[in-house]
Design a protein around this motif. Sequence first.
Motif, PDB file in Angstrom:
ATOM      1  N   GLN A 262      95.968  38.800  20.439  1.00 17.34           N
ATOM      2  CA  GLN A 262      97.190  38.047  20.166  1.00 17.34           C
ATOM      3  C   GLN A 262      97.266  37.727  18.669  1.00 17.34           C
ATOM      4  OE1 GLN A 262      99.347  37.290  22.764  1.00 17.34           O
ATOM      5  NE2 GLN A 262      97.948  38.555  23.940  1.00 17.34           N
ATOM      6  N   THR A 263      96.104  37.435  18.102  1.00 18.97           N
ATOM      7  CA  THR A 263      96.060  37.115  16.675  1.00 18.97           C
ATOM      8  C   THR A 263      95.072  38.053  15.999  1.00 18.97           C
ATOM      9  OG1 THR A 263      94.300  35.549  17.075  1.00 18.97           O
ATOM     10  CG2 THR A 263      96.531  34.652  17.004  1.00 18.97           C
ATOM     11  N   PHE A 264      95.196  38.189  14.685  1.00 19.59           N
ATOM     12  CA  PHE A 264      94.354  39.116  13.935  1.00 19.59           C
ATOM     13  C   PHE A 264      92.857  38.795  14.127  1.00 19.59           C
ATOM     14  CE2 PHE A 264      92.021  40.255  10.075  1.00 19.59           C
ATOM     15  CZ  PHE A 264      92.277  41.629  10.068  1.00 19.59           C
ATOM     16  N   GLY A 265      92.081  39.834  14.363  1.00 17.90           N
ATOM     17  CA  GLY A 265      90.636  39.649  14.426  1.00 17.90           C
ATOM     18  C   GLY A 265      90.137  39.093  15.744  1.00 17.90           C
ATOM     19  N   GLU A 266      91.039  38.912  16.683  1.00 17.32           N
ATOM     20  CA  GLU A 266      90.595  38.311  17.935  1.00 17.32           C
ATOM     21  C   GLU A 266      90.919  39.268  19.084  1.00 17.32           C
ATOM     22  OE1 GLU A 266      92.845  35.263  20.474  1.00 17.32           O
ATOM     23  OE2 GLU A 266      91.839  34.086  18.931  1.00 17.32           O
ATOM     24  N   PHE A 267      89.942  39.645  19.844  1.00 16.59           N
ATOM     25  CA  PHE A 267      90.257  40.452  21.025  1.00 16.59           C
ATOM     26  C   PHE A 267      89.568  39.815  22.219  1.00 16.59           C
ATOM     27  CE2 PHE A 267      86.213  42.505  21.716  1.00 16.59           C
ATOM     28  CZ  PHE A 267      85.611  42.475  20.472  1.00 16.59           C
ATOM     29  N   GLN A 268      90.093  40.159  23.385  1.00 14.21           N
ATOM     30  CA  GLN A 268      89.546  39.534  24.589  1.00 14.21           C
ATOM     31  C   GLN A 268      89.073  40.602  25.556  1.00 14.21           C
ATOM     32  OE1 GLN A 268      92.697  37.018  26.085  1.00 14.21           O
ATOM     33  NE2 GLN A 268      91.667  35.239  25.204  1.00 14.21           N
ATOM     34  N   LEU A 269      87.889  40.383  26.085  1.00 18.00           N
ATOM     35  CA  LEU A 269      87.360  41.265  27.112  1.00 18.00           C
ATOM     36  C   LEU A 269      87.184  40.449  28.375  1.00 18.00           C
ATOM     37  CD1 LEU A 269      84.556  43.177  25.167  1.00 18.00           C
ATOM     38  CD2 LEU A 269      86.882  43.938  25.633  1.00 18.00           C
ATOM     39  N   SER A 270      87.613  41.014  29.512  1.00 21.05           N
ATOM     40  CA  SER A 270      87.306  40.293  30.748  1.00 21.05           C
ATOM     41  C   SER A 270      86.410  41.170  31.611  1.00 21.05           C
ATOM     42  CB  SER A 270      88.589  39.890  31.476  1.00 21.05           C
ATOM     43  OG  SER A 270      89.193  41.000  32.030  1.00 21.05           O
TER      44      SER A 270
END
Length: 341
Positions: A262-270
Motif C-alpha cells: 500500500q505504501t512504498f517499501g512495505e509489502f505484506q505476506l500472509s
Amino acid sequence: MKKVALVGYGYWGPNLLRNYMEHPDAWVQWVCDIRPEALQKASARYPAVPTTTDYQQVLADDDVDAVAIATPISTHFPLAQAALKAGKHVFVEKPMTGSTADAVALRDLAAEKQLKLMVGHTFVFSPPVQKVKEIIDSGELGEIYFVTSTRVNLGLHQKDVSVIWDLAPHDLSILHHWLGETPESVSVAGRACVNPDIPDVAFVNLRFPSGVVAELQVAWLSPIKLRRTVVVGSKKMLLYDDTESVEKVKVFDHGVDYRDPQTFGEFQLSYRTGDIVSPKVSGSEPLFLEASHFVECLETGSCPSADAEAGLAVVASLEAADYSLHHGGVVQTVQAEGATG
Ligand SMILES: NC(=O)c1ccc[n+]([C@@H]2O[C@H](COP(=O)([O-])OP(=O)(O)OC[C@H]3O[C@@H](n4cnc5c(N)ncnc54)[C@H](O)[C@@H]3O)[C@@H](O)[C@H]2O)c1
C-alpha cells in the motif's frame, strides 16, 4: 494371446518375466540371455518357457509378436533395432538408448515399420504418480512453481553408466508426464566418489519452458533410502513419498500469499497452513500395469503412452545432463535432435 520374448535375465528381467507370465493375454515365448547361468534360473522358475543364448533364434521365430529388452543400456539400440528390422514390436527398458541420435533412429525405424516401440518408464504407470498427475491437471495446486526430488540409497553401483543414466530416467519421465513439457536446459553438479570413472552422486537442475524449475538429487551413496518428491504450487503443495506403505501422496493446503504494498517499501505476506489430505491411491503393481498397457497396445494397435517420443525426450535430457556433469556444471540446452514433440 500375445507372445513376448524376454531378452536379458539379470536383476530386472525376472520382474518382467513374472508380470508377463501373470498376464492372462500374454505368453512368454522365449527367455534369452547370453549367460547360461541366468537361463538356468529362469527355467527353474518357469520350466515351460524355452530359453536360448541366441538372439537370432528369437528373431527368427514367427510366433514372437514382441521383444521385451532388459539388458544393459549400451545394448538397447542394437537389440531393439534388430527386433524392429525383424518385424517385432519392441518394449525396451529405460533409458530407451544411450544417445539422442540412437533414440531418433529407433523412433524413426519403428514409425517406418509401423511397429510399436514402448519404453520402460515404469513410474508413469504407478498409481501415486498418476494421482499426482490428476491433482496437477485439476489445477488444485495452482501454478506450479518448482519441484524437488530425492532418489538416493546405498544403491547398486553400475559398471558402465553414471548414476544419472541409472536413476534420473525415473524422475525425468515422471516430471515430463506431470508437467506435459520437457526441460529446455540443465546444469549438474556431481562427483565420482567410489569408482573414479563413474559418477555416483549428482544434483541435476532443470529449467522448463513454462518457468518451472526442478532439482533432482540422485545417488548410490546414502545411509537411508529416500524416494521423495515435493511439488510446490501457488495454491497448494504436495509431497509424494514412494517409500511410504500408505499415504504416498499428501496435499498440503499451505502457501504464502503476497499482497501489493500500500505504501512504498512495505509489502505484506500472509501465511496459510491448512488441512493436509492424503487421497486414496490404488495399490496395483506399476510393472503389471505397464506390461498390461503394452499387451493392450499390441492387441488394439493403440499408441503406447510411454512411446518412442517420451523415450527420446528422457534420453535428450540425460545426454545434456551428462554433458553438464562432465563440463563443470555448465548450463546445457536440451536438444532432442530430430524430435517432433
Ligand atoms: N524400470 C525399472 O524400474 C528398472 C529397474 C531396474 C533396471 N531397469 C533397467 O533394466 C535394464 C537391465 O538392468 P539390470 O539391472 O537388470 O542389468 P543386469 O546387468 O543385472 O542384467 C542384464 C542382463 O542382460 C544380459 N545381456 C547382456 N547383453 C545381452 C545380449 N546382447 N543379449 C542377451 N542378454 C544380454 C546379461 O547377461 C544380464 O543377465 C537396464 O536398462 C536398466 O536401466 C529398469
